[in-house]
Scaffold this motif. Sequence first.
Motif, short mmCIF file in Angstrom:
data_model
loop_
_atom_site.label_atom_id
_atom_site.label_comp_id
_atom_site.label_asym_id
_atom_site.label_seq_id
_atom_site.Cartn_x
_atom_site.Cartn_y
_atom_site.Cartn_z
N LEU A 198 14.75 99.44 79.72
CA LEU A 198 15.79 98.28 79.19
C LEU A 198 14.98 97.25 79.93
CD1 LEU A 198 18.31 97.22 78.13
CD2 LEU A 198 19.34 97.72 80.16
N ALA B 240 17.72 105.27 90.32
CA ALA B 240 18.13 106.87 90.41
C ALA B 240 18.47 107.65 88.96
CB ALA B 240 19.09 106.99 91.55
N ASN B 241 18.81 106.90 87.90
CA ASN B 241 19.20 107.58 86.62
C ASN B 241 17.85 108.32 86.19
OD1 ASN B 241 21.30 105.78 87.03
ND2 ASN B 241 21.44 105.23 84.84
N LEU C 262 13.99 97.92 83.65
CA LEU C 262 14.85 98.76 84.20
C LEU C 262 14.33 99.98 83.70
CD1 LEU C 262 17.27 99.55 85.90
CD2 LEU C 262 18.60 98.74 84.16
N PHE D 291 23.61 101.57 73.63
CA PHE D 291 23.48 102.93 74.13
C PHE D 291 24.74 103.77 73.48
CE2 PHE D 291 21.31 100.68 77.31
CZ PHE D 291 20.38 101.17 77.62
N LEU D 292 25.36 103.10 72.36
CA LEU D 292 26.51 103.81 71.64
C LEU D 292 25.93 104.53 70.52
CD1 LEU D 292 29.12 101.10 71.80
CD2 LEU D 292 29.16 103.07 73.01
N ARG E 245 30.32 106.89 75.14
CA ARG E 245 29.55 107.81 74.79
C ARG E 245 29.14 108.60 75.58
NH1 ARG E 245 23.68 107.44 72.64
NH2 ARG E 245 23.31 109.60 72.25
N VAL F 53 23.97 110.89 76.88
CA VAL F 53 22.98 109.70 76.32
C VAL F 53 21.83 109.98 76.78
CG1 VAL F 53 22.72 107.26 76.69
CG2 VAL F 53 24.95 107.87 76.88
N TYR G 93 27.84 106.57 78.86
CA TYR G 93 27.68 105.28 78.90
C TYR G 93 28.92 104.68 78.35
CZ TYR G 93 26.44 100.56 76.62
OH TYR G 93 26.42 99.35 76.41
N LYS H 1 29.19 96.59 80.98
CA LYS H 1 28.54 97.75 80.63
C LYS H 1 28.13 98.77 81.78
CE LYS H 1 27.54 95.29 76.34
NZ LYS H 1 26.33 94.72 75.42
N LEU I 79 26.32 102.57 83.10
CA LEU I 79 25.76 103.89 82.44
C LEU I 79 26.05 104.82 83.82
CD1 LEU I 79 22.20 103.49 81.30
CD2 LEU I 79 23.75 105.06 80.30
N ALA I 80 26.14 106.21 83.45
CA ALA I 80 26.45 106.85 84.72
C ALA I 80 25.36 108.20 84.52
CB ALA I 80 27.77 107.38 84.98
N VAL I 81 24.90 108.87 85.57
CA VAL I 81 24.01 110.01 85.28
C VAL I 81 24.55 111.00 86.39
CG1 VAL I 81 21.77 110.61 85.67
CG2 VAL I 81 22.28 108.87 84.31
N TYR J 243 24.82 109.02 89.96
CA TYR J 243 24.23 107.44 89.82
C TYR J 243 24.77 106.83 88.80
CZ TYR J 243 20.81 110.21 92.44
OH TYR J 243 20.09 111.23 93.43
N GLN K 57 24.86 102.83 87.22
CA GLN K 57 24.03 101.44 87.09
C GLN K 57 24.87 100.61 86.05
OE1 GLN K 57 20.25 101.54 87.60
NE2 GLN K 57 20.75 99.49 87.32
N LEU L 198 24.73 97.60 83.44
CA LEU L 198 23.87 96.87 82.72
C LEU L 198 24.24 95.60 82.70
CD1 LEU L 198 23.03 99.42 80.23
CD2 LEU L 198 21.83 99.26 82.48
#
Lengths: 291, 245
Positions: A59, A87-88, A140, A289-290, B28, B31, B40, B47, B49-51, B124, B126, B128
Amino acid sequence: MAFVALSEAEKVYIVHGVQEDLRMDGRGCEDYRCVEVETDVVSNTSGSARVKLGHTDILVGVKAEMGTPKLEKPNEGYLEFFVDCSANAAPEFEGRGGDDLGTEIANTLYRIFNNKSSVDLKSLCINPREHCWILYVDVLLLECGGNLFDAISIAVKAALFNTRIPRVRVLEDEEGLKDIELSDDPYDCIQLSVENVPCIVTLCKIGYRHVVDATLQEEACSLASLLVSVTSKGVVTCMRKAGKGSLDPESIFEMMETSKRVGKVLHTSLQSVLHKEESLGPKRQKVGFLG
Amino acid sequence: MAGLELLSDQGYRVDGRRAGELRKIQARMGVFAQADGSAYIEQGNTKALAVVYGPHEIRGSRARALPDRALVNCQYSSATFSTGERKRRPHGDRKSCEMGLQLRQTFEAAVLTQLHPRSQIDIYVQVLQADGGTYAACVNAATLAVLDAGIPMRDFVCACSAGFVDGTALADLSHVEEAAGGPQLALALLPSSGQIALLEMDARLHEDHLEQVLEAAAHAARDVHTLLDRVVRQHVQEASILLGD
């Protein structure tokens, strides 16, 4: 980076496949994986793009801020690059773990943009020596599945294409005081020309041949790779050898020829996708991202 | 609060919502392919994101291993371009560290950590794009990611923020409402038991009003739960169709 551990047999399988011009996922040596590009994904940036290349997910957000020009280039604006290996992408990047790779990628980006032709920096100048636009290009890294550099350069190009910089006018009163006036119309913007923005084509040397767009597994089999940044006209703007192995000069020339050929095709298809997306205008349904 | 009317006489907020109304939530799961769990979420213009990675062996120093439960390790980072003004660093600043600790506290209360002794679970998140309620969006995204990773939890953790303007409690504050500087409450709720995993309030608020604000946040969090539950069910359904069951 997400690391893969391969056994000797797996490596031999990959190397022999490459020798026959048939890779693990059925591609030939000069084929890219399917690239997904979407622009305008983060609405509080001047321009943004998301690129998905196989499992690599990038991104890029571009923010335009006003600042003072650099002393040695008083009538030009400039670009600042920052790469965040979050870290993702891999747990190893937690804390400061991703800083080294981030700096390496950012320096490569500085180098490929370090020539007059790639972006018209003069158009970013508002007021010589006093005001200019600084474009903060923030990358990113969300997931890495090999071939980071190519994916990042594609994303940077797409984000710069999407960047809209507000139009400003400099007003001067009788006493010579300058005043900057921002246009009232939010759609009154300047758009950068990205025609000459280069993309990186990374060639990985596997066995006696080289492949473009290597996956993580293929990268594990390769000892050395060559990063070549090519413009849409096939002009090479920068070149760098990466990896711990060595390359002989002959194969470097071969690889350069390949990168020019592949790079031209890459640019043409990227341009057509970007123009197509732009022509849809605000009616375009954003997936982000959906999807 | 001069200049900006956060709640009109007709009871509408700046973005046209009613006092207890949430912003549009879209989410969602799954991802990314490489992580053990990912999700996400979009809450209005926020917005995140999680991992999730894990449970896996302790990384780094073994001394951190807990003999009776898993170590929950959280990192919050927010993209440099996520806010209106560009941020200089994505993580490592004081706010991110605090947010990481809060997330850790929230998920230690919800994840059944005693099932995985001497191991580590990485969460983690993030951001956005930040438009208010980042803590809530992060918790909601992380819940989905933990579920996606198949890590057992007591319950969903659903979070929502609430504020207080002119005698009315507002749910799910946007950036404009947060920036106005009124009292703010962040709540993470385990909806089925009604237990609170995290509660934090800043700015001054009269004790008599607290219950009202808390109720508004809890109600909103239960609404979030309904939505997240729907997302999870849909995801599982899609996954089972793909598997051909």
